[in-house]
Structure formats: structure tokens, C-alpha cells
Design an enzyme around this catalytic site. Structure first.
Site, PDB file in Angstrom:
ATOM      1  N   CYS A 324       0.843  -1.349  -0.029  1.00  0.00           N
ATOM      2  CA  CYS A 324      -0.239   0.103  -0.263  1.00  0.00           C
ATOM      3  C   CYS A 324       0.906   1.236  -0.007  1.00  0.00           C
ATOM      4  CB  CYS A 324      -0.855   0.020   1.162  1.00  0.00           C
ATOM      5  SG  CYS A 324      -0.041   0.002   2.701  1.00  0.00           S
ATOM      6  N   GLU A 358      -1.967   1.327  -4.632  1.00  0.00           N
ATOM      7  CA  GLU A 358      -1.504  -0.153  -3.996  1.00  0.00           C
ATOM      8  C   GLU A 358      -1.103  -0.811  -5.275  1.00  0.00           C
ATOM      9  OE1 GLU A 358      -2.966  -3.240  -0.672  1.00  0.00           O
ATOM     10  OE2 GLU A 358      -3.395  -0.805  -0.851  1.00  0.00           O
TER      11      GLU A 358
END
EC number: 2.1.1.-
Length: 367
Positions: A324, A358
């Protein structure tokens, strides 16, 4: 972008900018062209948190402008799921007549699912007593009569009152199978359910035909472990948060999966156990030496992998890494690409209209 409006006409441009940025970041690691996975352009976020503003007998949801810090009234929030948007006005309308439920209420948290279940947490700066509980039961029943499949929780300092239970059960279609995931209030879950499905299916596709076992660090509620179990002989997964471990154990049973073992321990502790540095009672009855893990899966927090864990994952022929935070991913890749090459790259638009990205990489050991 404001809380009540989304620049939907700019979606393609912002995704193209992220794609270009990721390619530039990954160029020095000789990564292939990324597969790019689009998000729904609205109603994509399955959880939301709002502060509550009181104006006499009225109250409403607010957020704060990140630059000016000014409060902004939020009656609708197109980032959040349609279920959250339906419940927001219904909940406030039901709260307004009840002083006990309104007083000192400062925040409302929503966690919704694609299966139309939702858990709501009411956060207070006061002690919650029996009168609060009785009125909360009436509030819950009133909203259920309106068609909301709702769980209600009250929180205050060192207090949590759960009227029924503190979780929802999500059901996701993943590569031809329905996967059940118990999601616990105040525990980590993937915020964008549509993107979660695409991440799971990508992970399945790049590990198709795998041999041996899978080791996963930071498994949470088993989100990836359980979906990937069909591609491996066995899965060994670690997680430190007790509610997530309990949810993962439930999910193993609910999905009738017999080849996944969850261990409650930190990734750093597991590294010590694998190296024989320390022995842990939690590993009693688990024969680590019997596992033949050719693939390791990691989905670390934003800080990425610590140096010792990086050295551990380098020992595996294949590394599947969901990140992330591409900046910490790249910091880890500086070491990992000394022994492995990046064979697959994916961009998942988990957080549309924001700077955040992400991504996923598959690394394979150099020959």
C-alpha cells in the site's frame, strides 16, 4: 474534490498519472509493464468515519478540510458504499429525538459489506450506562425495521458495549467461488471491496500451477490466505492481532478449507522461529520443518518489511508482495532484486482521486 462531490470526469487522468508514476518508480528494477486494475468511480469504500457536530437539538456528520482544518458538513458521501449513504440520514433521524444517545456523541464509524450487512460504532465522551443500552436497543430495532441488517456498538473510554456482535460477514465472488470473510469492527479490512476481489484474482492468476506450500506474513482475517489455498498444498500464515486471528479461524471453517494453518505471532517473531533463534509455545504441535514453502506472500503495513524479514523472504524462490506504499516497496526491492527479479507488476486503484497507490509484484529467484 469535496466530501460530497467526486471528480468522476477526471478518473481516467488520475489513473494514468498513477500508472506513469509507478512505472517510473519501478524502472530501475526492470519491472514489466504493469497490469492496471480500475476501481468503481464512486461508492467504492466499504468503511467510513465521521466526526459529529452538535447544533442545538440537531446533529450532523462532518469532516475537516485537510488544508484549512475547517469543518465541512457531510450529508452524503459518494466515496462510501451506497449502504452507508442510505444509513447516514436514517441513523441521524433516529438519533435526534433521544438525548441520551445524542449527548457527548463525537464520532460514528461505519463498516459495510457487499452482502448488505453493516456495523455502526457510536463513540462517546461519557460513561455509557443501562439507560444508554436500552435506548441503543430501541435504536437498533428501529433501524432494522427500516430494512437495515445492522449491528450497533457503543464505545467510550475503556468501554465497549456490543448489543449483539461486533462483526459483519462479507461474501465475495473470487474466481468462480464465493468466499466468506468475517470482518471485525475496529480491525483492518480491505476498504475497497471491488478492488479486493481484483487483487485476490490477480494473486490467484500469478500463482496458478504452484508447487509446494505457501507462507504468508501479516495475514489479517485470512483475506489472501484462504483465496490462495486452492493453488497450494498447504498454507501457513501468521498474524499478531487476536481479533483478526479469531476471524481468520472462523473464515477457515466457513469456507470449508482444510489446508490453512494460522499462527498468532508477529512476522519478526516468526523470523526468529524459522531461524531457530527462539522457541515459542504458540508453535507447539506445528512442525515447521515439514513445510515446503516455495512461495512467500507478504502484505505489510505502510512501513514495509523490516531488514530481518527482507532477509527471510529472500530465502524463498518466489515472493508475492502486495504494497500500500510503493515507496517502501521500492526500498525493499533495492535488496530483494539482488537475488530476485520482478516478473509481474500490478497497480490496483484502491484509493481513487488520492495520491495513494496499491500495487503487487511477483519476484522470482534469479538463476
Amino acid at each position: 474534490m469535496t466530501p460530497s462531490t467526486l471528480p468522476i470526469d477526471q478518473y481516467d487522468a488520475q489513473l494514468a498519472e498513477k500508472t506513469g508514476r509507478l512505472k517510473a518508480m519501478m524502472a530501475s528494477y526492470h519491472a514489466p509493464e504493469p497490469q492496471v486494475f480500475r476501481s468503481p468511480v464512486s461508492h467504492y469504500r466499504m468503511r467510513a468515519e465521521f466526526r459529529i457536530w452538535h447544533d442545538g437539538d440537531d446533529l450532523y456528520h462532518i469532516m475537516f478540510d485537510q488544508q484549512t482544518k475547517h469543518r465541512i458538513r457531510v450529508d452524503q458521501f459518494p466515496v462510501a458504499s451506497e449502504l452507508i449513504n442510505r444509513l447516514m440520514p436514517a441513523l441521524l433521524n433516529a438519533l435526534r429525538p433521544h438525548l441520551t444517545l445524542r449527548r457527548k456523541l463525537f464520532q460514528i464509524d461505519y463498516l459495510s459489506t457487499m452482502s448488505n450487512e453493516i456495523v455502526v460504532s457510536l463513540l462517546y465522551h461519557k460513561t455509557l450506562d443501562d439507560e444508554w443500552r436500552q435506548q441503543a436497543i430501541a435504536l437498533r430495532d428501529q433501524l432494522r425495521q427500516q430494512g437495515f441488517n445492522l449491528q450497533l456498538i457503543g464505545r467510550a473510554t475503556k468501554t465497549k458495549i456490543c448489543l449483539d456482535h461486533d462483526y459483519v460477514d462479507e461474501c465475495l465472488p473470487v474466481a468462480g467461488k464465493q468466499m466468506v470473510y468475517r470482518q471485525v469492527e475496529n480491525s483492518f479490512t480491505q476498504p475497497n471491496a471491488a478492488m479486493n476481489i481484483q487483487m485476490l484474482e490477480w494473486a490467484l492468476s500469478v500463482t496458478e500451477g504452484s508447487k509446494g506450500d505457501l507462507l504468508e506474513l501479516y495475514c489479517g482475517n485470512g483475506n489472501f490466505s484462504l483465496a490462495l489455498a486452492r493453488n497450494f498444498e498447504r498454507v501457513l500464515a501468521t498474524e499478531i492481532a487476536k481479533p483478526s486471528v479469531q476471524a481468520a479461524q472462523y473464515n477457515i471453517t466457513a469456507n470449508q478449507i482444510g489446508n490453512v494453518q494460522i499462527i498468532r505471532m508477529a512476522a519478526e517473531e516468526f523470523t526468529q522461529a524459522m531461524r531457530g533463534v527462539r522457541q515459542f509455545n504458540r508453535l507447539e504441535g506445528i512442525d515447521l520443518a515439514s513445510y515446503r514453502c516455495d512461495t512467500i506472500f507478504v502484505d505489510p503495513p505502510r512501513s514495509g518489511l523490516d531488514e530481518e524479514t527482507v532477509r527471510l523472504v529472500q530465502e524463498y524462490p518466489r515472493i508475492l508482495y502486495i504494497s500500500c506504499n510503493p515507496e517502501t516497496l521500492c526500498a525493499n526491492l533495492a535488496t530483494l532484486t539482488q537475488t530476485h527479479r520482478v516478473s509481474q507488476l500490478a497497480l490496483f486503484d484502491q484509493f481513487p482521486y488520492t495520491h495513494h497507490m496499491e500495487c503487487g509484484v511477483l519476484l522470482e529467484k534469479r538463476t
